[in-house]
Design a protein around this motif. Sequence first.
Motif, PDB file in Angstrom:
ATOM      1  N   LYS A 156     -69.694 -26.895-103.929  1.00 15.75           N
ATOM      2  CA  LYS A 156     -69.595 -25.455-104.776  1.00 15.75           C
ATOM      3  C   LYS A 156     -70.243 -25.945-106.278  1.00 15.75           C
ATOM      4  O   LYS A 156     -69.667 -26.880-106.675  1.00 15.75           O
ATOM      5  N   ILE A 157     -71.182 -25.203-106.744  1.00 16.87           N
ATOM      6  CA  ILE A 157     -71.639 -25.288-108.279  1.00 16.87           C
ATOM      7  C   ILE A 157     -71.305 -23.979-108.909  1.00 16.87           C
ATOM      8  O   ILE A 157     -71.661 -23.074-108.368  1.00 16.87           O
ATOM      9  N   GLU A 158     -71.091 -24.139-110.246  1.00 15.74           N
ATOM     10  CA  GLU A 158     -70.843 -22.901-111.077  1.00 15.74           C
ATOM     11  C   GLU A 158     -71.439 -23.016-112.337  1.00 15.74           C
ATOM     12  O   GLU A 158     -70.829 -24.140-112.993  1.00 15.74           O
ATOM     13  N   ASP A 159     -72.027 -22.369-113.086  1.00 11.28           N
ATOM     14  CA  ASP A 159     -72.461 -22.480-114.445  1.00 11.28           C
ATOM     15  C   ASP A 159     -71.450 -21.808-115.418  1.00 11.28           C
ATOM     16  O   ASP A 159     -71.092 -20.376-115.269  1.00 11.28           O
ATOM     17  N   LEU A 160     -70.688 -22.342-116.080  1.00 13.34           N
ATOM     18  CA  LEU A 160     -69.873 -21.673-117.059  1.00 13.34           C
ATOM     19  C   LEU A 160     -70.158 -20.732-117.874  1.00 13.34           C
ATOM     20  O   LEU A 160     -69.255 -19.953-118.416  1.00 13.34           O
ATOM     21  N   ARG A 161     -71.390 -20.929-118.185  1.00 10.10           N
ATOM     22  CA  ARG A 161     -71.947 -19.753-119.135  1.00 10.10           C
ATOM     23  C   ARG A 161     -72.337 -18.443-118.593  1.00 10.10           C
ATOM     24  O   ARG A 161     -71.870 -17.516-119.058  1.00 10.10           O
ATOM     25  N   SER A 162     -72.969 -18.634-117.335  1.00 16.32           N
ATOM     26  CA  SER A 162     -73.284 -17.293-116.759  1.00 16.32           C
ATOM     27  C   SER A 162     -72.254 -16.774-115.805  1.00 16.32           C
ATOM     28  O   SER A 162     -72.402 -15.626-115.327  1.00 16.32           O
ATOM     29  N   GLY A 163     -71.743 -17.719-114.999  1.00 15.70           N
ATOM     30  CA  GLY A 163     -70.790 -17.422-114.026  1.00 15.70           C
ATOM     31  C   GLY A 163     -71.585 -17.467-112.874  1.00 15.70           C
ATOM     32  O   GLY A 163     -70.873 -17.447-111.580  1.00 15.70           O
ATOM     33  N   VAL A 164     -72.894 -17.883-112.845  1.00 14.01           N
ATOM     34  CA  VAL A 164     -73.564 -17.786-111.287  1.00 14.01           C
ATOM     35  C   VAL A 164     -73.148 -18.975-110.508  1.00 14.01           C
ATOM     36  O   VAL A 164     -72.921 -20.071-110.931  1.00 14.01           O
ATOM     37  N   LYS A 165     -73.017 -18.927-109.174  1.00 13.98           N
ATOM     38  CA  LYS A 165     -72.315 -19.594-108.267  1.00 13.98           C
ATOM     39  C   LYS A 165     -73.383 -20.170-107.123  1.00 13.98           C
ATOM     40  O   LYS A 165     -74.182 -19.159-106.679  1.00 13.98           O
ATOM     41  N   ARG A 166     -73.303 -21.208-106.619  1.00 16.57           N
ATOM     42  CA  ARG A 166     -73.959 -21.309-105.275  1.00 16.57           C
ATOM     43  C   ARG A 166     -73.248 -22.528-104.314  1.00 16.57           C
ATOM     44  O   ARG A 166     -72.285 -23.337-104.934  1.00 16.57           O
ATOM     45  N   GLU A 167     -73.549 -22.285-103.181  1.00 19.02           N
ATOM     46  CA  GLU A 167     -73.002 -23.125-102.255  1.00 19.02           C
ATOM     47  C   GLU A 167     -73.866 -24.103-101.615  1.00 19.02           C
ATOM     48  O   GLU A 167     -74.985 -23.530-101.059  1.00 19.02           O
ATOM     49  N   LEU A 168     -73.854 -25.461-101.697  1.00 21.33           N
ATOM     50  CA  LEU A 168     -75.009 -26.313-101.203  1.00 21.33           C
ATOM     51  C   LEU A 168     -74.445 -26.966 -99.868  1.00 21.33           C
ATOM     52  O   LEU A 168     -73.464 -27.582 -99.829  1.00 21.33           O
ATOM     53  N   ASP A 169     -75.328 -26.733 -98.743  1.00 20.02           N
ATOM     54  CA  ASP A 169     -74.946 -27.616 -97.497  1.00 20.02           C
ATOM     55  C   ASP A 169     -74.764 -29.180 -97.582  1.00 20.02           C
ATOM     56  O   ASP A 169     -75.510 -29.575 -98.513  1.00 20.02           O
ATOM     57  N   ILE A 170     -74.052 -29.691 -96.854  1.00 15.12           N
ATOM     58  CA  ILE A 170     -73.865 -31.305 -96.979  1.00 15.12           C
ATOM     59  C   ILE A 170     -74.216 -31.941 -95.621  1.00 15.12           C
ATOM     60  O   ILE A 170     -73.376 -32.579 -95.235  1.00 15.12           O
ATOM     61  N   PRO A 171     -75.289 -31.712 -95.027  1.00 16.32           N
ATOM     62  CA  PRO A 171     -75.678 -32.462 -93.742  1.00 16.32           C
ATOM     63  C   PRO A 171     -75.888 -34.032 -93.943  1.00 16.32           C
ATOM     64  O   PRO A 171     -75.980 -34.566 -95.130  1.00 16.32           O
ATOM     65  N   PHE A 172     -75.914 -34.750 -92.806  1.00 20.93           N
ATOM     66  CA  PHE A 172     -76.267 -36.090 -92.807  1.00 20.93           C
ATOM     67  C   PHE A 172     -77.634 -36.527 -93.489  1.00 20.93           C
ATOM     68  O   PHE A 172     -78.778 -35.874 -93.303  1.00 20.93           O
ATOM     69  N   ASN A 173     -77.675 -37.482 -94.184  1.00 18.85           N
ATOM     70  CA  ASN A 173     -78.807 -38.025 -94.823  1.00 18.85           C
ATOM     71  C   ASN A 173     -79.394 -37.105 -96.107  1.00 18.85           C
ATOM     72  O   ASN A 173     -80.461 -37.077 -96.430  1.00 18.85           O
ATOM     73  N   ARG A 174     -78.409 -36.330 -96.555  1.00 15.69           N
ATOM     74  CA  ARG A 174     -78.948 -35.467 -97.642  1.00 15.69           C
ATOM     75  C   ARG A 174     -78.535 -36.219 -99.021  1.00 15.69           C
ATOM     76  O   ARG A 174     -77.255 -36.400 -99.200  1.00 15.69           O
ATOM     77  N   MET A 175     -79.364 -36.106-100.149  1.00 13.08           N
ATOM     78  CA  MET A 175     -78.884 -36.410-101.531  1.00 13.08           C
ATOM     79  C   MET A 175     -78.822 -35.163-102.265  1.00 13.08           C
ATOM     80  O   MET A 175     -80.006 -34.657-102.312  1.00 13.08           O
ATOM     81  N   ILE A 176     -77.700 -35.020-103.175  1.00 15.30           N
ATOM     82  CA  ILE A 176     -77.882 -33.729-103.902  1.00 15.30           C
ATOM     83  C   ILE A 176     -77.756 -34.350-105.405  1.00 15.30           C
ATOM     84  O   ILE A 176     -76.748 -35.334-105.650  1.00 15.30           O
ATOM     85  N   ILE A 177     -78.635 -34.145-106.045  1.00 16.02           N
ATOM     86  CA  ILE A 177     -78.535 -34.857-107.684  1.00 16.02           C
ATOM     87  C   ILE A 177     -78.060 -33.266-108.538  1.00 16.02           C
ATOM     88  O   ILE A 177     -79.100 -32.562-108.561  1.00 16.02           O
ATOM     89  N   GLN A 178     -77.345 -33.727-109.114  1.00 11.52           N
ATOM     90  CA  GLN A 178     -76.528 -32.366-109.833  1.00 11.52           C
ATOM     91  C   GLN A 178     -76.428 -32.872-111.484  1.00 11.52           C
ATOM     92  O   GLN A 178     -76.085 -33.927-111.781  1.00 11.52           O
ATOM     93  N   GLN A 179     -77.211 -32.167-112.344  1.00 12.46           N
ATOM     94  CA  GLN A 179     -76.990 -32.129-113.625  1.00 12.46           C
ATOM     95  C   GLN A 179     -75.506 -32.162-114.220  1.00 12.46           C
ATOM     96  O   GLN A 179     -74.736 -31.374-113.601  1.00 12.46           O
ATOM     97  N   CYS A 180     -74.916 -32.906-114.917  1.00 14.91           N
ATOM     98  CA  CYS A 180     -73.705 -32.824-115.690  1.00 14.91           C
ATOM     99  C   CYS A 180     -73.812 -32.735-117.306  1.00 14.91           C
ATOM    100  O   CYS A 180     -74.431 -33.067-118.026  1.00 14.91           O
ATOM    101  N   ARG A 181     -73.241 -31.144-117.321  1.00 11.18           N
ATOM    102  CA  ARG A 181     -73.128 -30.742-118.723  1.00 11.18           C
ATOM    103  C   ARG A 181     -71.740 -30.290-119.114  1.00 11.18           C
ATOM    104  O   ARG A 181     -71.020 -29.921-118.128  1.00 11.18           O
ATOM    105  N   PRO A 182     -71.411 -29.712-120.076  1.00 10.13           N
ATOM    106  CA  PRO A 182     -70.157 -28.858-120.291  1.00 10.13           C
ATOM    107  C   PRO A 182     -70.055 -27.923-119.604  1.00 10.13           C
ATOM    108  O   PRO A 182     -68.974 -27.005-119.773  1.00 10.13           O
ATOM    109  N   TYR A 183     -70.856 -27.358-118.800  1.00 13.50           N
ATOM    110  CA  TYR A 183     -70.709 -25.965-118.270  1.00 13.50           C
ATOM    111  C   TYR A 183     -71.115 -26.125-116.756  1.00 13.50           C
ATOM    112  O   TYR A 183     -71.007 -25.276-115.842  1.00 13.50           O
ATOM    113  N   SER A 184     -71.329 -27.318-116.100  1.00 13.84           N
ATOM    114  CA  SER A 184     -71.634 -27.450-114.582  1.00 13.84           C
ATOM    115  C   SER A 184     -70.439 -27.763-113.903  1.00 13.84           C
ATOM    116  O   SER A 184     -70.189 -29.126-113.375  1.00 13.84           O
TER     117      SER A 184
END
Length: 258
Positions: A156-184
């Motif tokens: 689950k990811i959510e932007d603290l600025r906007s409140g927009v959310k997403r859920e990302l599936d986590i199957p086998f052999n998947r890489m998720i690259i996620q930015q790190c900031r004070p709102y991530s």
Amino acid sequence: MINFDKLEENKHLLREQYLTAIPFPHLIIDDFCDIEKTNQMLDLIPELENKSRDYMFANNKFEKSNYKELGSVFNEFYEDLKSERFNNFLSYIACEEVFVDPKNHGGGLHQGKKNSFLDMHLDFNYHPINKNWYRNMNLLFYLNKDWKKEYKGELKIEDLRSGVKRELDIPFNRMIIQQCRPYSLHGYDMTTFPEGKNRTSIATYAYTNHKNILETPRTTDWFPNKDSSAFKKFAAKHYNSAVQIKNKFFGIGTAKNQ
């Protein structure tokens, strides 16, 4: 082990996908590694016994920081992640210089067992030892064979600025690259994996070297949901100051996690 040719052939598209993703920059890469070697990795994973230090903010979550000792395929994966070739790819998609922490402080193999969860949180922003290293990206590689939506545990990811959310599936052999900031914000809800299966991933962190410190250094900031107990909400509010006091007297736990 990483499918570098695929990444480099599609780097222009992947950069566009990363930078324009909502709610904040992130990238999903399927078939990230050689499938035969990834299957070998899965077969070599033992039942982990080292419980996460996240305590009340995580449940039934276990870790192994030095995962490369589990076998040659794990070591090959580790070496690929911290290679110049991969650093160049990350820097290209981020449009700034980014490099993987070669010692992977705080990262490792993570195993969520029955009823595992991880509350929404912001990660620490500056490296515990290299004080000018700013945490730019989380690299989350998933090893969930035959994962189904009903197992839950999506990232689950959510932007603290906007409140927009997403859920990302986590199957086998998947890489998720996620930015790190004070709102991530990120985390996952309680899982319902069947007996004998675990929510399994390898976490790695990438940094950018800051000449000057641009943010107040922090530890993890926790954001428990509205149904959490009053005690958990109180603990989350005071977590940062408590950890800073603990670190002063007993040292930094993340810095020791090698």
